[in-house]
Design a protein around this motif. Structure first.
Motif, PDB file in Angstrom:
ATOM      1  N   ARG A 440     -25.346  53.695 -52.466  1.00 36.01           N
ATOM      2  CA  ARG A 440     -25.533  52.855 -51.592  1.00 36.01           C
ATOM      3  C   ARG A 440     -25.592  52.921 -49.872  1.00 36.01           C
ATOM      4  O   ARG A 440     -24.088  52.879 -49.803  1.00 36.01           O
ATOM      5  CB  ARG A 440     -25.368  51.713 -52.361  1.00 36.01           C
ATOM      6  CG  ARG A 440     -25.467  49.750 -51.233  1.00 36.01           C
ATOM      7  CD  ARG A 440     -24.771  48.744 -52.132  1.00 36.01           C
ATOM      8  NE  ARG A 440     -23.408  49.204 -51.717  1.00 36.01           N
ATOM      9  CZ  ARG A 440     -22.062  49.251 -51.338  1.00 36.01           C
ATOM     10  NH1 ARG A 440     -22.212  49.131 -50.362  1.00 36.01           N
ATOM     11  NH2 ARG A 440     -21.526  49.466 -52.271  1.00 36.01           N
ATOM     12  N   GLY A 441     -26.310  52.612 -49.519  1.00 40.90           N
ATOM     13  CA  GLY A 441     -26.191  52.440 -47.377  1.00 40.90           C
ATOM     14  C   GLY A 441     -25.025  50.974 -47.886  1.00 40.90           C
ATOM     15  O   GLY A 441     -24.942  50.126 -48.466  1.00 40.90           O
ATOM     16  N   ARG A 530     -21.841  50.630 -61.795  1.00 45.33           N
ATOM     17  CA  ARG A 530     -21.199  51.176 -60.129  1.00 45.33           C
ATOM     18  C   ARG A 530     -21.689  49.715 -59.675  1.00 45.33           C
ATOM     19  O   ARG A 530     -21.345  49.131 -58.588  1.00 45.33           O
ATOM     20  CB  ARG A 530     -21.829  51.871 -59.247  1.00 45.33           C
ATOM     21  CG  ARG A 530     -20.462  53.223 -59.606  1.00 45.33           C
ATOM     22  CD  ARG A 530     -21.739  54.455 -59.172  1.00 45.33           C
ATOM     23  NE  ARG A 530     -21.469  54.409 -57.703  1.00 45.33           N
ATOM     24  CZ  ARG A 530     -21.849  55.190 -57.183  1.00 45.33           C
ATOM     25  NH1 ARG A 530     -23.042  56.655 -57.372  1.00 45.33           N
ATOM     26  NH2 ARG A 530     -21.571  55.670 -55.784  1.00 45.33           N
ATOM     27  N   VAL A 531     -23.328  49.520 -59.638  1.00 44.57           N
ATOM     28  CA  VAL A 531     -23.988  48.114 -59.796  1.00 44.57           C
ATOM     29  C   VAL A 531     -22.650  47.076 -59.838  1.00 44.57           C
ATOM     30  O   VAL A 531     -22.751  46.055 -59.045  1.00 44.57           O
ATOM     31  CB  VAL A 531     -25.154  48.024 -60.257  1.00 44.57           C
ATOM     32  CG1 VAL A 531     -26.490  46.689 -59.505  1.00 44.57           C
ATOM     33  CG2 VAL A 531     -25.941  49.553 -60.004  1.00 44.57           C
ATOM     34  N   LEU A 532     -22.808  47.047 -61.230  1.00 45.44           N
ATOM     35  CA  LEU A 532     -21.652  45.331 -61.803  1.00 45.44           C
ATOM     36  C   LEU A 532     -20.220  46.174 -61.090  1.00 45.44           C
ATOM     37  O   LEU A 532     -20.145  44.086 -60.166  1.00 45.44           O
ATOM     38  CB  LEU A 532     -20.998  46.246 -62.892  1.00 45.44           C
ATOM     39  CG  LEU A 532     -20.139  45.054 -63.480  1.00 45.44           C
ATOM     40  CD1 LEU A 532     -21.354  43.038 -63.603  1.00 45.44           C
ATOM     41  CD2 LEU A 532     -19.415  44.621 -64.839  1.00 45.44           C
ATOM     42  N   ILE A 536     -19.954  42.160 -58.337  1.00 46.46           N
ATOM     43  CA  ILE A 536     -18.014  41.475 -58.204  1.00 46.46           C
ATOM     44  C   ILE A 536     -17.621  41.005 -56.982  1.00 46.46           C
ATOM     45  O   ILE A 536     -16.770  40.474 -56.385  1.00 46.46           O
ATOM     46  CB  ILE A 536     -16.875  42.120 -59.363  1.00 46.46           C
ATOM     47  CG1 ILE A 536     -17.406  42.230 -60.864  1.00 46.46           C
ATOM     48  CG2 ILE A 536     -16.320  41.681 -59.413  1.00 46.46           C
ATOM     49  CD1 ILE A 536     -17.540  43.167 -61.756  1.00 46.46           C
ATOM     50  N   GLU A 537     -18.038  42.397 -56.272  1.00 47.90           N
ATOM     51  CA  GLU A 537     -17.301  42.185 -55.209  1.00 47.90           C
ATOM     52  C   GLU A 537     -18.539  41.851 -53.922  1.00 47.90           C
ATOM     53  O   GLU A 537     -17.389  41.506 -52.746  1.00 47.90           O
ATOM     54  CB  GLU A 537     -17.042  43.929 -54.307  1.00 47.90           C
ATOM     55  CG  GLU A 537     -15.936  44.876 -55.329  1.00 47.90           C
ATOM     56  CD  GLU A 537     -15.861  46.076 -54.722  1.00 47.90           C
ATOM     57  OE1 GLU A 537     -16.666  46.652 -53.845  1.00 47.90           O
ATOM     58  OE2 GLU A 537     -15.166  46.968 -55.199  1.00 47.90           O
ATOM     59  N   ASP A 548     -33.064  45.330 -57.136  1.00 48.23           N
ATOM     60  CA  ASP A 548     -33.236  46.884 -56.293  1.00 48.23           C
ATOM     61  C   ASP A 548     -32.280  48.204 -57.499  1.00 48.23           C
ATOM     62  O   ASP A 548     -33.065  49.468 -56.709  1.00 48.23           O
ATOM     63  CB  ASP A 548     -31.950  46.981 -55.218  1.00 48.23           C
ATOM     64  CG  ASP A 548     -33.100  45.312 -53.750  1.00 48.23           C
ATOM     65  OD1 ASP A 548     -34.446  45.535 -53.868  1.00 48.23           O
ATOM     66  OD2 ASP A 548     -31.696  45.106 -53.387  1.00 48.23           O
ATOM     67  N   TYR A 549     -31.690  47.574 -58.720  1.00 45.47           N
ATOM     68  CA  TYR A 549     -32.062  48.938 -59.188  1.00 45.47           C
ATOM     69  C   TYR A 549     -31.626  48.724 -60.969  1.00 45.47           C
ATOM     70  O   TYR A 549     -31.113  49.531 -61.456  1.00 45.47           O
ATOM     71  CB  TYR A 549     -29.877  48.851 -59.012  1.00 45.47           C
ATOM     72  CG  TYR A 549     -29.340  48.858 -57.868  1.00 45.47           C
ATOM     73  CD1 TYR A 549     -28.961  50.679 -57.382  1.00 45.47           C
ATOM     74  CD2 TYR A 549     -29.134  48.206 -56.772  1.00 45.47           C
ATOM     75  CE1 TYR A 549     -28.095  50.542 -56.124  1.00 45.47           C
ATOM     76  CE2 TYR A 549     -28.016  48.616 -55.578  1.00 45.47           C
ATOM     77  CZ  TYR A 549     -28.531  49.281 -55.469  1.00 45.47           C
ATOM     78  OH  TYR A 549     -27.698  49.271 -54.048  1.00 45.47           O
TER      79      TYR A 549
END
Length: 578
Positions: A440-441, A530-532, A536-537, A548-549
């Motif tokens: 991700r950017g 990683r998306v999760l 969370i963040e 998007d994912y």
């Protein structure tokens, strides 16, 4: 001496680098203005007696090539008229090698027993050099005479005696005399420190020292040629655009043709738009520096920061173009163009070695300059906000760090509020703004300024209509935005590069939203875990994860639904194939 000892060469190399870094620390600790002290918009370096760079401090890489250009002019004009105690100054882009008027060069020849041993070099962005707006950077300036005080190459000190007439002229032509003269003294102090350090090295190694300097140049050149030989020969073309000027902007094109031939690289900017009647014209030393910086990013070797590594690289831009303007073109806001040059070359290189390229970053510093009178004294707020990298093949884009072509810092909120009638009411990251991809950017930043009194301000932004690019299937980052929020609740979208200044009334808020970094790789290849973690963040929303994912996340338990995710990704890929 029959041969060069590699251990001694490394010791001398690190000794020179340490001197340049110490110069940078002296300026940071001694400077008066927030632009230099806090934002750290300055550079330091050492040159050999021929004017070739032999070390640069850990500051702004995009200013690297400006020292050699200024040194060439200095040696041409004062080669036989230099003596111990002399210090030279300039800021003129036309005829002295400068980049824009706020960047003031202070240069000191260093003598050892009457012989020239080298030069101490500094350049710093001064908070105000006069002109039609506070901060001396107005997009709508059409010629350099409108931008402030031009200082041709001149002696600031002669044989140790300060040129009080010149200092008086500078003081009379700035809205911030205390800060400007204080920053000049910081640059002079850094040069004095460099003089002591360089003379100590010369004294220690004696007649062998020049031999090792030549060996350092040769070593850097050999390492760069080795790096280039690893790349496939060919011609690689890329283009990028600045959004354009005013309320109805026309895109401004930057075109780079990168030719790799064995151990050389040629970068030709033919096809770039012509110079414009605004201050974003970019004197050639900045495109050169941006090009060299981009090429260095390819290397996995620790190449010495000296003139030798520049030799295999040539950079050309047509005269009268945006990247090589003719006098009297205005150039105060040229910085954004230099960063777009970096981006354009990076897109060309992504066709060669995508695994080493960087996705589009936020586009360079977003500038907001404001000024007026506060507590009986003129004030100037120079904001140069950065904070987002594009993604790379092996990692996500970085947030909260300077653009890869720079090394500057955002101004501390507390310092702004303590010294100026401005309150920072919001500062953070924007969810869902990083370009989607396998990596991700980086997220865009947002900063809001509340003006506590009527204030004149102007802008320089970009990446609204042409957001940061992705690589290898990665998506664009989110576009930027500039919004003025009035006390009556109305909102006004401001141009990214306005051709006039604005007046904010007491209580108005200016919202600056940067652009998000571009992604790398296909977004549906990003691991759901990683998306999760991003959700969370709060870097990605639950909705953004699905959109998007193709990752379905329960908003209550914050867990991934594997079957729903597989179905969504399969369906989306099927529809995309159709």
């Amino acid at each position: 001496m029959s041969r060069v000892d590699p251990i001694t060469l490394e010791v001398i190399r690190n000794g020179l680098s340490s001197i340049a870094d110490e110069m940078a620390l002296i300026i940071m600790r001694s400077a008066y203005s927030p632009v230099v002290r806090d934002i750290m918009d300055y550079s330091t370096g050492l040159c050999d007696p021929q004017g070739r760079i032999i070390a640069q401090g850990l500051t702004l890489p995009i200013q690297l090539c400006s020292f050699p250009r200024v040194m060439r002019f200095l040696k041409e004009r004062f080669g036989d008229d230099m003596a111990p105690g002399d210090i030279f100054i300039t800021n003129d882009p036309y005829g002295s090698g400068g980049q824009h008027l706020p960047d003031v060069y202070v240069l000191k020849p260093i003598f050892n027993d009457g012989a020239l041993a080298g030069y101490a070099c500094t350049v710093a962005h001064h908070t105000d050099l006069g002109g039609i707006v506070p901060g001396s950077v107005a997009i709508y300036a059409t010629e350099i005479q409108q931008e402030g005080l031009r200082i041709p190459l001149a002696k600031l000190h002669e044989a140790g005696r300060p040129n009080r007439t010149l200092l008086g002229l500078i003081e009379a032509n700035t809205r911030q005399p205390v800060e400007v003269l204080g920053d000049l003294r910081a640059q002079i102090a850094a040069c004095a420190t460099a003089e002591k350090g360089l003379l100590a090295l010369v004294d220690r190694y004696g007649i062998d020292f020049p031999v090792y300097v030549e060996a350092l140049h040769d070593h850097a050149e050999a390492m760069m040629r080795e790096t280039i030989r690893e790349l496939p020969n060919g011609v690689y073309v890329a283009e990028d655009y600045l959004d354009g000027l005013g309320d109805n902007p026309t895109p401004i094109r930057i075109c780079a043709t990168v030719t790799i031939a064995d151990d050389t690289i040629d970068i030709d900017f033919t096809g770039t738009s012509a110079q414009v009647a605004a201050s974003i014209n970019c004197p050639i030393s900045l495109p050169e520096s941006a090009a060299f910086t981009a090429i260095r990013c390819l290397s996995r070797r620790d190449i010495p920061n000296c003139d030798g590594y520049l030799k295999p690289i040539t950079v050309r831009a047509p005269e009268g173009s945006l990247l090589n303007p003719l006098f009297p073109a205005a150039c105060g806001a040229r910085g954004v163009v230099g960063y777009r040059v970096f981006d354009t070359i990076m897109q060309a290189l992504a066709k060669v070695v995508p695994e080493r390229a960087i996705g589009g970053s936020e586009g360079g510093p977003f500038l907001m300059a404001a000024g007026g009178t506060y507590q009986g004294r003129q004030f100037v707020l120079n904001e140069m906000l950065v904070g987002t990298w594009g993604a790379r093949a092996d990692r996500d884009g970085i947030e909260g760090i300077s653009n890869p072509a720079a090394n500057i810092s955002n101004q501390p909120v507390e310092m702004i509020e303590a010294e100026m009638p401005v309150e920072i009411v919001r500062y953070g990251f924007v969810t869902d703004s990083g370009g989607a991809g396998r990596n991700r950017g980086g997220l865009a930043f947002i900063r809001e300024f509340r003006f506590r009194q009527d204030t004149l301000f102007n802008l320089r932004g970009d990446r609204r209509d042409h957001p940061p690019f992705g690589i290898d299937g990665g998506r664009f980052g989110a576009p930027s935005a500039h919004i003025l929020l009035a006390t009556d609740g109305s909102q006004r979208m401001l141009p990214a590069m306005p051709m006039h200044a604005f007046t904010a009334h007491a209580g108005d808020i200016f919202r600056l939203v940067g652009a998000g970094g571009g992604g790398f790789g296909e977004a549906f290849e990003r691991e759901p875990a990683r998306v999760l973690a991003d959700v969370i963040e709060e870097k990605v929303s639950v909705e953004g994860a699905a959109r998007d994912y193709g990752v379905v996340i329960d908003p209550i338990s914050l867990t991934v639904d594997p079957s729903a995710t597989l179905a969504l990704r399969t369906d989306s890929l099927g529809r995309h194939a159709e």
